[in-house]
Design an enzyme around this catalytic site. Structure first.
Site, short mmCIF file in Angstrom:
data_model
loop_
_atom_site.label_atom_id
_atom_site.label_comp_id
_atom_site.label_asym_id
_atom_site.label_seq_id
_atom_site.Cartn_x
_atom_site.Cartn_y
_atom_site.Cartn_z
N HIS A 216 0.81 -1.21 0.00
CA HIS A 216 0.00 0.00 0.00
C HIS A 216 0.84 1.25 0.00
CE1 HIS A 216 -3.10 -2.99 0.71
NE2 HIS A 216 -3.74 -2.20 -0.10
N ARG A 323 -10.82 3.65 -2.57
CA ARG A 323 -10.36 2.90 -1.40
C ARG A 323 -10.79 3.66 -0.15
NH1 ARG A 323 -5.68 1.62 -5.00
NH2 ARG A 323 -5.36 -0.63 -4.90
N GLU A 464 -10.40 -11.39 -5.24
CA GLU A 464 -8.99 -11.20 -4.89
C GLU A 464 -8.44 -12.34 -4.04
OE1 GLU A 464 -8.52 -7.37 -3.02
OE2 GLU A 464 -10.36 -7.56 -1.90
N ASN A 487 -3.83 -7.34 -7.14
CA ASN A 487 -2.75 -7.20 -6.15
C ASN A 487 -2.84 -8.31 -5.10
OD1 ASN A 487 -2.36 -4.85 -7.52
ND2 ASN A 487 -3.36 -3.56 -5.99
N ASP A 488 -4.05 -8.48 -4.58
CA ASP A 488 -4.23 -9.54 -3.58
C ASP A 488 -4.35 -10.90 -4.23
OD1 ASP A 488 -4.07 -8.42 -0.97
OD2 ASP A 488 -5.87 -7.29 -1.43
N CYS A 535 -9.12 -3.94 -11.15
CA CYS A 535 -8.79 -2.68 -10.46
C CYS A 535 -7.46 -2.79 -9.71
CB CYS A 535 -9.91 -2.26 -9.52
SG CYS A 535 -10.17 -3.43 -8.17
C1 PEP Z 1 -6.22 -5.44 -5.13
O1 PEP Z 1 -6.02 -6.23 -4.20
O2 PEP Z 1 -5.85 -5.65 -6.30
C2 PEP Z 1 -6.90 -4.16 -4.88
C3 PEP Z 1 -7.24 -3.38 -5.87
O3 PEP Z 1 -7.11 -3.81 -3.59
P1 PEP Z 1 -5.96 -3.25 -2.62
O4 PEP Z 1 -4.73 -3.02 -3.47
O5 PEP Z 1 -6.45 -2.01 -1.99
O6 PEP Z 1 -5.79 -4.37 -1.67
MG MG Z 2 -7.05 -5.96 -2.33
#
Ligand code: PEP
Ligand code: MG
Length: 598
Positions: A216, A323, A464, A487-488, A535
């Site tokens: 993050h 977010r 995710e 990302n997750d 996303c």
């Molecule tokens: C993700 O996990 O891809 C996502 C968009 O959420 P974050 O990056 O806030 O966990």
């Molecule tokens: Mg995420």
């Protein structure tokens, strides 16, 4: 002497400036710039804390003097004497005053900065006794910081007034005293709350020792739209305050104390980057349509309602991911109530809706936990061995229904002002889906019983967790749309902590397993006529645009600064041809090299 430190590139471009060090102290302190008119107040805070600590030490000295040698060894009296001396030492007091007056650092930041400078001098001392006095200095500063707690003025987000260098084209920005030079931020780590503070600041670039590509810290860095490198390991120990630093956000390299030849080379690169941005800016008003006429939706990821300004400017056709947790973070240091109440949240969501001028806004419910703690402090590894697998996102919300209902009511009320899509993070179980939906119904009934006005929302789930990607039919039974959080999804598919730079080389968005889950999610949504977006950071990475288009994706959500580069790829793409090619990429056991060769 010139030297380079390597890390992970997270936000593109070149920054050249003077280093501002944010050191991590044993006490978590807030870092922010004060207004020039607050300098005296801030110096007073330090003075008052110093007087209080001096009294405290004097009392201790007096009680030690009354004790016999058995109860209080002779060394204790000597130690207290040393602490008194260190407290009054000009190197500490003068230095702190300098950072407050000349750099407009808040008192705590000034203290920890000066502590770091003196501590380094202690480290270099030959004499072991003197070297060991560093620990005493740290204790003295900690006493001061404790005393200062609760006396901070309300946060002043305004940056210090610093002129840009007179000649931007000058190949040697280090010429002159550099007092008006751009500033670059060097830190061991920055909490998301600190990042939000700095987002409003003057920094031209930044570097952290820790963090992975999609941590993050990196995501907020990208949203600051300044060159950034994370995971640079020892950068904050090697760089000193005011050092000249080049940050190469494309290569993930930090060059310290550069020679004139290196500076000239990077000055050139910097100008090339500016020209490229200028070229891309011409695409702003062009619709994102492929060569074969496929319309593609390019949406923005935002953290604050004010980010909608940048989203609209970049040509986003909506917000694909707000977010919302950033509204909840870093509030303690700002003397606000622990969590924003319904009215405060409603106003924030309404501002986001209004900021998008009629375009849809996707608000994700709070996703705290793991590397996004509420109070700015990282979740201690000792307390929670696997924070990324712990109480996070929807799990957190379901564990605190009162907090969740407050947020849901605020979002539903804001939906009376424009199109809102409500997005739920980290769902995996059907029981979680059912609980979430019944809480949404309950929030509606609460608003009904109050006679409050609210609007309709489309409901979406984030995909995710691999378990979610493998049970899409269940998700599609309950939700209007899906959004893939790559990302997750990558973190949980590959068992790689996205925030840990030690395993960053294994964090691979092109891993066949990840691509398979992404491809299946897109395909299933298309089969069922439901909308689907990506996303995660993959959506803003031009290396994946053609593949995602080939897999059938037509909705991408990313940081606004990435929109034009992705649009350029879209305009050059022919989805008919890409579909066949994408199948080949999916079949390959090394998709990364296929992608690199195309
Ligand atoms: C993700 O996990 O891809 C996502 C968009 O959420 P974050 O990056 O806030 O966990
Ligand atoms: Mg995420």
């Amino acid at each position: 002497m010139t030297f380079a430190v390597h890390g992970l590139p997270v936000a593109r471009g070149i920054a050249i400036g003077r280093a501002v060090l944010v050191v991590s102290s044993r006490i978590d302190v807030a870092h922010y710039f004060i207004k020039p008119e607050e300098v005296e107040t801030e110096i007073d805070r330090v003075r008052m804390a110093r007087n209080a600590v001096a009294d405290e030490l004097a009392k201790l000295q007096a009680s030690v003097a009354l004790m016999g040698p058995n109860d209080a060894p002779h060394e204790l009296a000597a130690l207290l004497e040393v602490h008194q001396m260190l407290l009054q030492d000009e190197a500490l007091t003068g230095g702190v005053k300098h950072w407050i007056t000349d750099r407009l650092y808040n008192a705590e930041w000034a203290l920890t900065t000066q502590l770091e400078i003196i501590a380094r001098q202690f480290d270099e001392m030959e004499d072991e006794y003197l070297r060991e006095r560093k620990a005493d200095l740290e204790q003295v500063v900690e006493r001061l910081l404790h005393r200062m707690k609760g006396t901070a003025a309300v946060l002043a987000p305004s940056p210090p007034r610093r002129k840009r260098p007179a000649a931007e084209e000058d190949d040697d920005p280090t010429a002159g005293d550099g007092i008006d030079a751009p500033l670059v931020l060097i830190a061991h780590d920055l909490s998301p709350a600190d990042m939000l503070q700095f987002k409003k600041s003057v920094f031209a670039g930044f570097v952290t020792d820790v963090g992975g590509r999609t941590s993050h810290t990196a995501i907020v860095a990208r949203s600051m739209d300044i060159p950034a490198v994370v995971g640079a390991r020892t950068a904050s120990q090697l760089v000193r305050q005011d050092d000249w630093v080049i940050i190469d956000g494309d290569a993930g390299v930090v060059i310290v104390d550069p020679s004139p030849i290196i500076l000239a080379e990077y000055g050139f690169k910097q100008r090339q980057g500016d020209l490229e941005r200028g070229r891309l800016a011409r695409l702003r008003h062009k619709p994102a349509v492929t060569l074969d006429g496929q319309r593609v939706e390019l949406l923005a990821n935002i953290e604050m309602p004010e980010d909608t300004v940048g989203a609209v400017k970049a040509g986003a056709v909506g917000v694909g991911l707000f977010r919302s947790e950033f509204l909840f973070m870093g509030r303690e240091s700002q003397h606000q109530t622990r969590l924003p109440d319904e009215e405060e949240q409603y106003q924030a969501y309404k501002r986001a809706v209004e900021g998008m001028q009629g375009m849809p806004v996707t608000i994700r419910t709070i996703d705290v936990g793991a590397d996004k703690p509420l109070d700015g402090k990282a979740v201690s590894k000792q307390e929670h061995l696997n924070p990324a697998l712990g109480l996070r996102a929807i799990r957190w919300s379901l564990a605190d229904p009162a907090m969740f209902l407050t947020q849901l009511r605020a979002i539903l009320r804001a939906a009376a002002h424009g199109e809102i899509h409500l997005l739920i993070p980290m769902l995996a179980h059907v029981s979680e889906i059912r609980q979430t939906l019944s809480l949404i119904d309950f929030a509606r009934s609460e608003l009904d019983s109050r006679g409050a006005v609210y609007g309709k929302v489309k409901l979406g789930a984030m995909i995710e967790i691999p378990a979610a990607a493998l049970t899409l039919k269940t998700f599609l039974k309950y939700f209007d749309f899906l959004s893939i959080g790559t990302n997750d999804l990558i973190q949980y598919t590959l068992a790689i902590d996205r925030a840990d730079e030690a395993v960053a080389h294994l964090y691979d968005p092109a891993h066949p397993a990840v691509l398979r889950l992404v491809a299946d999610t897109i395909a299933e949504c298309r089969r069922q006529g439901k909308s689907v977006a990506v996303c995660g950071e993959m959506a803003g990475d031009v290396a994946f645009t053609r593949l995602l288009l080939g897999l059938g994706l037509r909705s991408f959500s990313m940081h606004p600064s990435r929109i034009l580069a992705v649009k350029q790829e879209v305009l050059r793409a022919d989805t008919g041809k890409l579909e066949e090619w994408a199948k080949g990429v999916l079949e390959s056991d090394d998709p990364a090299s296929v992608l690199a060769g195309n």
